[in-house]
Design an enzyme around this catalytic site. Structure first.
Site, short mmCIF file in Angstrom:
data_model
loop_
_atom_site.label_atom_id
_atom_site.label_comp_id
_atom_site.label_asym_id
_atom_site.label_seq_id
_atom_site.Cartn_x
_atom_site.Cartn_y
_atom_site.Cartn_z
N HIS A 1 8.88 2.82 1.51
CA HIS A 1 8.93 1.73 2.48
C HIS A 1 7.53 1.16 2.67
O HIS A 1 6.56 1.91 2.84
CB HIS A 1 9.48 2.26 3.81
CG HIS A 1 9.25 1.35 4.97
ND1 HIS A 1 8.40 1.65 6.00
CD2 HIS A 1 9.78 0.13 5.27
CE1 HIS A 1 8.40 0.67 6.89
NE2 HIS A 1 9.23 -0.26 6.47
N HIS B 1 0.95 -5.57 6.40
CA HIS B 1 1.70 -4.87 7.45
C HIS B 1 0.74 -4.68 8.61
O HIS B 1 -0.06 -3.74 8.61
CB HIS B 1 2.23 -3.52 6.96
CG HIS B 1 3.18 -2.86 7.92
ND1 HIS B 1 3.13 -1.53 8.25
CD2 HIS B 1 4.21 -3.38 8.64
CE1 HIS B 1 4.08 -1.24 9.12
NE2 HIS B 1 4.75 -2.36 9.37
#
Length: 322
Positions: free
Chosen positions: A43, A122
């Site tokens: 992920h 992110h």
């Protein structure tokens, strides 16, 4: 098949060389569609190289308040951002070496950047460009000719049509004849015979223009910060049946602002590692295959730090024993 043989299969799958586990699967699995195999995934795969310098702004998906606080109180805010933004510490090569075969790639163009360079993001943006990482994946595939990777390009941020066209051109130039067309039967035996090693899914309407780009791979995201709640959500989804093609079950936990504020000394890694025993216990009870309640790709955080990868690969014992 006797329980002794089942146990031997399980042990043998867990003990496969992780950098070449597909090549070493029992021949009974060579004709199983990859959508019916258990495949370990990463992920937010490229967060090990987040830019820790002042030149990288907080990404534009973050709340306005956080962007303003970061602008005026960067020395105070940034350490918290990094602690909760890093989902992988292993490099892409290390992830592939440890057995990961699905990479969740989130692509961005930095704001106010006059170049066409693309990055991952992110919380903040990465130091490594997308092209650099894709070249690293290709180099790894050069020496692992019977391994197959699934690359999921999604969550595009700041890309216009020209940047999408450029990215797709880069993908096709780097992987060339390794790209598997959407028309192929996706079993290991067939992919090996044709030299295909890369399945690229691309979350954009332009995917329909290219025969070697696959549509977006669905990602089951529970949006929970507790293992028990995540497991409950996935059990509920399983009752309604799995998607027909590739799909991902993401056992990545999602922290909310309340959790972060109430755990000021902790990090995402602390949260993940404390819940992995419960999550992996649930994973061990799952099965791949074509059944409506089966799983396919299972993605997690800090994938090189636990028994996550061999646990997922061992699920394929259920298919070996049919």
């Amino acid at each position: 098949m006797s329980s002794e043989v089942v146990s031997e299969v399980q042990v043998s799958l867990k003990e496969l060389p992780m950098d070449s586990w597909m090549d070493h699967l029992p021949c009974a699995l060579w004709d199983v569609p990859l959508r019916n195999l258990a495949i370990p995934g990463s992920h937010n795969a490229i967060t090990y190289c987040l830019d820790r310098s002042d030149r990288s702004p907080v990404d534009l998906t973050q709340p306005d308040l956080l962007q303003k606080l970061d602008k005026y109180m960067k020395p105070l805010i940034r350490p918290f951002v990094y602690k909760w933004a890093v989902t992988q510490e292993a490099t892409v090569k290390e992830q592939l070496d440890c057995g990961v075969r699905y990479l969740d790639l989130r692509i961005a163009h930095r704001p106010n950047d006059t170049s066409t360079d693309l990055y991952f993001y992110h919380g903040v943006y990465t130091t490594l460009t997308v092209e650099t990482v894709l070249q690293e994946i290709r180099s790894w595939l050069d020496v692992h000719s019977r391994e197959v990777v699934l690359l999921s390009f999604s969550h595009f941020l700041g890309l216009n049509q020209d940047l999408h066209t450029g990215l797709i051109s880069t993908i096709r130039t780097i992987f060339t004849a390794r790209l598997c067309p959407t028309t192929e039967v996706v079993t290991l035996r067939n992919l090996w015979s044709l030299g295909y090693q890369v399945i690229v899914s691309y979350e954009h309407s332009m995917v329909s223009l290219y025969s070697d780009l696959w549509p977006h791979i669905p990602y089951w995201w529970a949006n929970k910060c507790k293992a028990e709640a995540l497991i409950e959500e996935f059990e509920h989804r399983k009752q309604h049946g799995r998607p027909g093609g590739f799909f991902v079950t993401g056992i990545n936990l999602t922290e909310d602002l309340k959790y972060i504020c109430s755990h000021p000394t902790e990090s995402l890694k602390d949260l993940v590692m404390s819940t992995y025993p419960a999550l992996l216990s649930w994973v061990r009870g799952q099965s791949p295959g074509s059944d409506s309640r089966s799983l396919n790709i299972i993605a997690g955080d800090f994938v090189s730090e636990s028994h996550f990868v061999p646990t997922v690969i061992a699920l394929n014992q259920h298919l070996s024993c049919v």
